[in-house]
Design an enzyme around this catalytic site. Structure first.
Site, PDB file in Angstrom:
ATOM      1  N   PHE A   1       0.810  -1.220   0.000  1.00  0.00           N
ATOM      2  CA  PHE A   1       0.000   0.000   0.000  1.00  0.00           C
ATOM      3  C   PHE A   1       0.844   1.272   0.000  1.00  0.00           C
ATOM      4  O   PHE A   1       0.507   2.240  -0.649  1.00  0.00           O
ATOM      5  CB  PHE A   1      -0.963  -0.007   1.196  1.00  0.00           C
ATOM      6  N   ARG A   2       1.975   1.221   0.734  1.00  0.00           N
ATOM      7  CA  ARG A   2       2.673   2.494   0.944  1.00  0.00           C
ATOM      8  C   ARG A   2       4.093   2.516   0.394  1.00  0.00           C
ATOM      9  O   ARG A   2       4.816   3.481   0.585  1.00  0.00           O
ATOM     10  CB  ARG A   2       2.654   2.857   2.425  1.00  0.00           C
TER      11      ARG A   2
ATOM     12  N   GLN B   1      -3.610 -11.487   7.876  1.00  0.00           N
ATOM     13  CA  GLN B   1      -3.943 -10.060   7.791  1.00  0.00           C
ATOM     14  C   GLN B   1      -4.390  -9.715   6.376  1.00  0.00           C
ATOM     15  O   GLN B   1      -4.858  -8.614   6.133  1.00  0.00           O
ATOM     16  CB  GLN B   1      -2.693  -9.218   8.098  1.00  0.00           C
TER      17      GLN B   1
ATOM     18  N   ASP C   1      -6.942 -10.980   0.535  1.00  0.00           N
ATOM     19  CA  ASP C   1      -6.972 -11.440  -0.856  1.00  0.00           C
ATOM     20  C   ASP C   1      -7.554 -12.835  -1.070  1.00  0.00           C
ATOM     21  O   ASP C   1      -7.784 -13.252  -2.206  1.00  0.00           O
ATOM     22  CB  ASP C   1      -5.548 -11.393  -1.447  1.00  0.00           C
TER      23      ASP C   1
ATOM     24  N   HIS D   1      -8.649  -9.229   8.853  1.00  0.00           N
ATOM     25  CA  HIS D   1      -9.145  -7.964   8.314  1.00  0.00           C
ATOM     26  C   HIS D   1     -10.235  -8.169   7.264  1.00  0.00           C
ATOM     27  O   HIS D   1     -10.467  -7.307   6.421  1.00  0.00           O
ATOM     28  CB  HIS D   1      -7.987  -7.140   7.736  1.00  0.00           C
TER      29      HIS D   1
ATOM     30  N   CYS E   1     -22.633  -9.281   7.730  1.00  0.00           N
ATOM     31  CA  CYS E   1     -23.718  -8.672   8.495  1.00  0.00           C
ATOM     32  C   CYS E   1     -23.120  -7.993   9.720  1.00  0.00           C
ATOM     33  O   CYS E   1     -22.340  -8.605  10.449  1.00  0.00           O
ATOM     34  CB  CYS E   1     -24.736  -9.722   8.919  1.00  0.00           C
TER      35      CYS E   1
ATOM     36  N   CYS F   1     -24.922 -10.056  13.123  1.00  0.00           N
ATOM     37  CA  CYS F   1     -24.633 -11.461  13.477  1.00  0.00           C
ATOM     38  C   CYS F   1     -23.308 -11.947  12.884  1.00  0.00           C
ATOM     39  O   CYS F   1     -22.915 -13.086  13.103  1.00  0.00           O
ATOM     40  CB  CYS F   1     -25.776 -12.368  13.048  1.00  0.00           C
TER      41      CYS F   1
ATOM     42  N   ASN G   1      10.712 -14.248   7.574  1.00  0.00           N
ATOM     43  CA  ASN G   1      10.564 -12.895   7.058  1.00  0.00           C
ATOM     44  C   ASN G   1      11.796 -12.505   6.246  1.00  0.00           C
ATOM     45  O   ASN G   1      12.886 -13.029   6.471  1.00  0.00           O
ATOM     46  CB  ASN G   1      10.378 -11.902   8.221  1.00  0.00           C
TER      47      ASN G   1
HETATM   48 ZN   LIG Z   1     -27.185 -11.032  10.406  1.00  0.00          ZN
END
Ligand SMILES: [Zn+2]
Length: 264
Positions: free
Chosen positions: A35-36, A114, A117, A132, A140, A143, A231
């Site tokens: 993103f950055r 995280q 995709d 995320h 919803c 719920c 990493n």
């Molecule tokens: Zn619901």
């Protein structure tokens, strides 16, 4: 490096409940831009980033207006989603496939990602918690039920003048992706915490895990839990939270670990 791969394979086999936390690093190897960074999605589209910051408040204040703008091809929300569309079209890479294979072998119990995709599921992983949310899903707000693209005929709902879409429970439906300023969905938060408490091995793949509340997951683990980091660069977890770092690309290291597990 080979020693560490052997060690990780042995640790995985020895452990009783193993989970993986994954982040952007595993997806960039599928060609998904960050993103950055210099070519990042927000770097190249600053107006889309500004819009992204407004979305949650806009949705809360006026879900009908949000959905009208979201479904208007000329609207700024649909423009934002078309910029993000590249994320939903990517294909899994060897790192995703290796994690799916480990799950099939009974060596990996859960993935908490995280990433929005859906690449873990595309690779065949079954037990995936999308911290995320997912880019091609809806949720919803009451719920927490998730809806796939084909479960919700948004164009029809729009034509009938019934926006915003509602769940059977009466709750209003939103895009599943967690917007800036939006709390992590309660079901995801609860399930992730349980997984972090339960595991005796945690693989951290392609994430520096510095953004809270995701970053709290490694800290929640039992002190006896083996934490292995894969990493490209050392992170704030290295030498503090993680037991060892296997430095390199997840798309190269994870398949080697899966290979080694098979041989043992
Ligand atoms: Zn619901």
């Amino acid at each position: 490096m080979e020693d560490l791969i052997q060690r990780a394979a042995e640790d995985l086999i020895k452990a009783r409940y193993r989970i993986a936390l994954t982040g952007a690093g595993i997806s960039t190897e599928s060609g998904i831009p960050d993103f950055r960074g210099p070519d990042g999605i927000w770097t190249k589209n600053p107006e889309a980033e500004m819009k992204a910051y407004e979305l949650y408040n806009q949705f809360k204040a006026d879900p009908k207006g949000y959905w009208e703008e979201r479904l208007d091809p000329q609207g700024s929300i649909s423009r934002l989603f078309s910029i993000l569309g590249v994320i939903g079209e990517a294909q899994p890479n060897p790192g995703h496939h290796a994690l799916a294979e480990l799950e099939k072998m009974g060596i990996l119990n859960c993935i908490i990602t995280q990433n929005v995709d859906g690449l873990h599921q595309k690779a065949g992983s079954k037990n995936v918690i999308e911290y995320h949310g997912g880019i091609n899903k809806f949720r919803c707000m009451v719920c927490n039920r998730r809806f796939g693209k084909d479960e919700l005929n948004l164009e029809k709902i729009k034509m009938e003048g019934k926006l915003p879409p509602y769940c059977q429970c009466g709750g209003v439906i939103k895009d599943d992706g967690v917007f800036f300023g939006e709390p992590i969905p309660s079901d995801v938060l609860g399930r992730s915490q349980k997984e972090a408490w339960k595991c005796d091995l945690m693989l951290i793949c392609g994430t520096s895990a510095v953004v809270y509340p995701f970053a709290s997951l490694p800290e929640m683990a039992n002190p006896a839990t083996t934490i292995i980091e894969i990493n490209a660069e050392p992170t704030p977890l290295t030498g503090r939270i993680s037991d060892y770092l296997i430095q390199g690309k997840t798309g190269e290291i994870l398949p080697k670990i899966a290979e080694r597990v098979k041989k043992i």
